[in-house]
Design an enzyme around this catalytic site. Sequence first.
Site, short mmCIF file in Angstrom:
data_model
loop_
_atom_site.label_atom_id
_atom_site.label_comp_id
_atom_site.label_asym_id
_atom_site.label_seq_id
_atom_site.Cartn_x
_atom_site.Cartn_y
_atom_site.Cartn_z
N SER A 250 0.84 -2.06 -0.07
CA SER A 250 -0.04 0.38 -0.01
C SER A 250 1.06 0.91 0.03
CB SER A 250 -0.66 0.12 1.14
OG SER A 250 -1.55 1.72 1.10
N ARG A 297 1.29 9.03 -8.05
CA ARG A 297 1.43 7.04 -8.23
C ARG A 297 1.96 7.24 -9.78
NH1 ARG A 297 -3.48 3.68 -5.94
NH2 ARG A 297 -2.76 4.35 -3.67
#
Length: 634
Positions: A250, A297
């Site tokens: 994560s 990201r």
Amino acid sequence: MKERCVAVVGGGLAGLMTTMKLAEAGHKVQLFSIVPVKRSHSVCAQGGINGAVNLRGEDDSPYLHFEDTVTGGDFLNHQPPVMRMAERAPAMIYLLDRMGVPFNRTSEGMLSFRRFGGTLKHRTAYAGATTGQQLLYALDEQVRRFEVSGQVEKYEGWTMVGLIKDGNERCRGITAQDLRTMEVRSFPADATVIASGGNGVIFGKSTNSVINSGEPVSICYQQGAVYGNPEMVQIHPTAIPGEDKCRLISESVRGEGGRLWTPRDPMDGRKPLDIPESDRWYFCEELDPKYGNLLSRDLVSFAIYCVCRMDKGVGRRKQVYLDIGHLHRELGWSRDLINDKLGGVLEIYEKFMREDPIDNPMRIYPAVHYTMGGLWVDYEKGHNGETLDTASPRNQQTSMAGLFAAGECEYQYHGANRLGANSLLSCLTGGELASLGVEAYLRNLPEGGGWESLPTSVAEEATREQQSRYQGLAKAEGTENPYGLLAELQEAMWDNCGIWRLQKDLIATQGKLDELAARSHQCGLLDDSTWTNQAVPFVRSLQDMIEMSKAIVAGAIARNESRGAHFKLDTPDRDDENWLKTTKATWAPNGPVIDISEPIECNYVPPRARNYKINQNKVVKLIMGEDALAEPTG
């Protein structure tokens, strides 16, 4: 308003939120889930849920959350629905808290928030590293109340295989198959909501579950619904490569201070802990000292990819280190504190890699994680200062009347790249808004225009059509192995339509997909059983994945720019003048019809360069050299 019947496809957070709200409004809901609801893929979300609650006094606000979201999405997201999502976020977190979600707390008993990528604020509420699981269980408990009262009917172990449409091309329910008895049935409904999640299985190297084929979206697309921004597929920066799938590590690890690095000498033979700081390359921190390891990201994934493409990964392999050891050794965090914040994800790493991730840096590489694209859905702007008109039937409705979508299966909230911890939020606020859109749609149905008025012949014909398809696949006498075809599909999509895209490779992939489509109709009979037959539904899903892949590749070919998750070496710059538009794909027998004419509504923030120091273009130049973008080969 009289009780109506709504079919909801998908038992994850978006489906459960939609179901709960419609049941609260007094409607009957038929909830379909390919797996038991508690096993829906939402359970795999680890890091948290965003909301500008501002308990840390950082002057955070829903507007800043909105601004980070559209900036992170490279301005490809229509801004009104994004603003409503950000405005609803604090209330949604407090709602979940009242439902009993065990969010982490500060020593004062307040909700604890962490940072995630693409923001400078502590905005992410979390329940250890199993936030998705805790949210899913809380909503499942709420829906069970209505199940007991008969308001909700669950069909677990059923898969949607088609839509029921009337002569006006209006969706009037679904056909579904029981994956135990293999029975195909029609379920007429006044409205249908698709909440079936993403399609990561198409790419193979994915953090998604094996159920995430995207098949319901492909079915809707093939039956006439528009597919929005299909080319926008997110690669998560940090995952453990595996033979069957990639295990997610994560973003919360980086949110709590995890650092990405690789030895300056990739063949450095020393143990990671013995390599001094001077011999470590903290490449994200060098690229952007402000955001560092919490860049968006798409940028972190791309940086890792470029490092490894230049053979600068650990041992010249496709891996870099994700290091949290300094939290324990240098900052004095106890193991109990680290496990309280990150225990679930660290347990996954230790289980599969047989290493203690606190004492040893984790070895990770990017993997397909999320699809920003999905079914095109509508919205209606509000009046008198309201963000959206929540009484409009247009909200979350697809291009097909009576068909709505919410969650990862629709395209609306994330643009060209999703910020971490916005996925759970968009599932919940999108599901809530979908329920309001459905209620408005039901109010506008003419008297006698409900599901009871659907001629039985229409539902029966939809059933026969799907039974015929199933029986045809079950009697197939070809020579192709469908599992081998899926492996070929995944290799082609990951290699040519993944992080790094070249026009010539994308065009070649179109030919490969046409070949795979033809071969998928020549599969051999693997299983002729009439009970829990897994082979025939697999072939059907494979065919639907190939059709969806055609749209993804066609969208990537058409979009001649680079934006967010879509980086194209041939056109490495973002081009707002020509491409600040939605890609809309419509299915056709000879391949997708691509329409890029819908301009993005930027009514709050005009498009601008992202406020990060770098973009993919600069990453290539800084890591691979100034001449890398001139290279014609891939």
